[in-house]
Motif scaffolding. Structure first.
Motif: not given
Length: 301
Positions: A87-88, A91, A94-95, A112-113, A137, A139, A293
């Protein structure tokens, strides 16, 4: 818009496709959005050891469980996605890939997660605990039926001693029971996937009512289904789910449909997404969905 909402990476034990390579290839292929949905199959797979190299517990939710260690078969690790790191990593992707620095092919990539949960009746509580712990975390959540009673379909282990008709009937009964016990999924994944591993020769009419019950439950709960394009690469003569199931879902009032390649390798990513969109349009759907989300987002044709 082209979005692939069923993507596996090297965080899944059945893929060696690095997340960064997935994102790079998605940009090259002109995808606008992808959702990473690596596998968690409680009952047949354990979590990667919850202790890091320093002996620190990653997540206190493990404290209520027995010690879980990954299994090894022929030297290969068989384990759930290491979501403590996955998950990190999503993220960070994504950035990275959504920034102007990576606008290399005329557009940025939205990452997306998600997660693909192989849910069984007796693992509902464990899946619920995972979602509750990681809800902020996530989506998107795929709910799949990959096994029953901890016996797999793909290797024919579950089929031993059962007729093909019994296997199919039990499969849809298991999905419905899991839907009734677990409400935090987004869509049902590859709903008729059992056909690939089980030679039930009955016509659609013979299982229509069972499938309709699953679809009606999803609609009542505000959930959806996916078009899984992997059936094309498997050489199957139908989509997953079949056009008959998609038409039934639409007739029953279902509208939430995502599209995913179920990719595990570079050659799978983004495959047949446009054709799936054409199929849904022809069946009367007003568009396809992505998630943010855990909330569905409609993209009209």
């Amino acid at each position: 818009m082209r979005a692939d909402y069923h993507v596996h990476t090297a965080f899944s034990d059945d893929s060696s496709y690095p997340l960064d390579d997935v994102c790079r290839d998605a940009c090259r292929l002109g995808l606008d959005e992808i959702c990473i949905t690596d596998h968690v199959d409680y009952g047949v797979k354990n979590d990667v050891s919850p202790l890091d190299a320093a002996g620190t517990l990653y997540d206190e939710s493990y404290m209520d469980d027995p010690v879980h260690q990954a299994r090894y078969i022929d030297g290969e690790m068989v384990a759930n996605a290491d979501y403590q790191h996955l998950f990190p990593a999503i993220a960070a992707a994504r950035d990275k890939w959504g920034s102007a620095d990576h606008d290399w092919w005329g557009g940025r990539l939205t990452v997306k997660c998600g997660i693909e949960l192989g849910v069984q009746r007796h693992t509902v509580a464990r899946n619920q605990r995972l979602v509750d712990a990681r809800r902020g975390e996530l989506d998107f959540i795929l709910m799949s039926c990959h096994q029953i009673d901890d016996l797999e379909f793909w290797d024919q282990e579950y089929q031993v001693g059962k007729t093909p008709e019994e296997v199919t009937d039990n499969y849809y009964a298991e999905i419905l029971a899991c839907q009734q016990g677990f409400k935090d999924y987004s869509v049902l994944a590859h709903l008729n996937a059992i056909q690939r591993d089980n030679k039930d020769e009955r016509p659609f009419a013979a299982v229509r009512d069972q499938i309709a019950a699953c679809l009606e439950q999803a609609i009542a709960d505000g959930k959806g289904i996916e078009v899984n394009t992997s059936s094309v690469r498997y050489g199957l003569p139908y989509w997953q789910p079949s056009q008959e199931i998609l038409a039934l879902y639409h007739d029953l009032g279902g509208r939430i449909v995502t599209i995913g390649s179920d990719s595990h390798k570079p050659e799978h990513l983004g495959s047949y997404i446009t054709q799936a969109q054409d199929l849904l349009r022809a069946l009367g759907f007003e568009g396809f969905y992505t998630f943010d989300h855990l909330e569905p987002q409609l993209h009209r044709w």
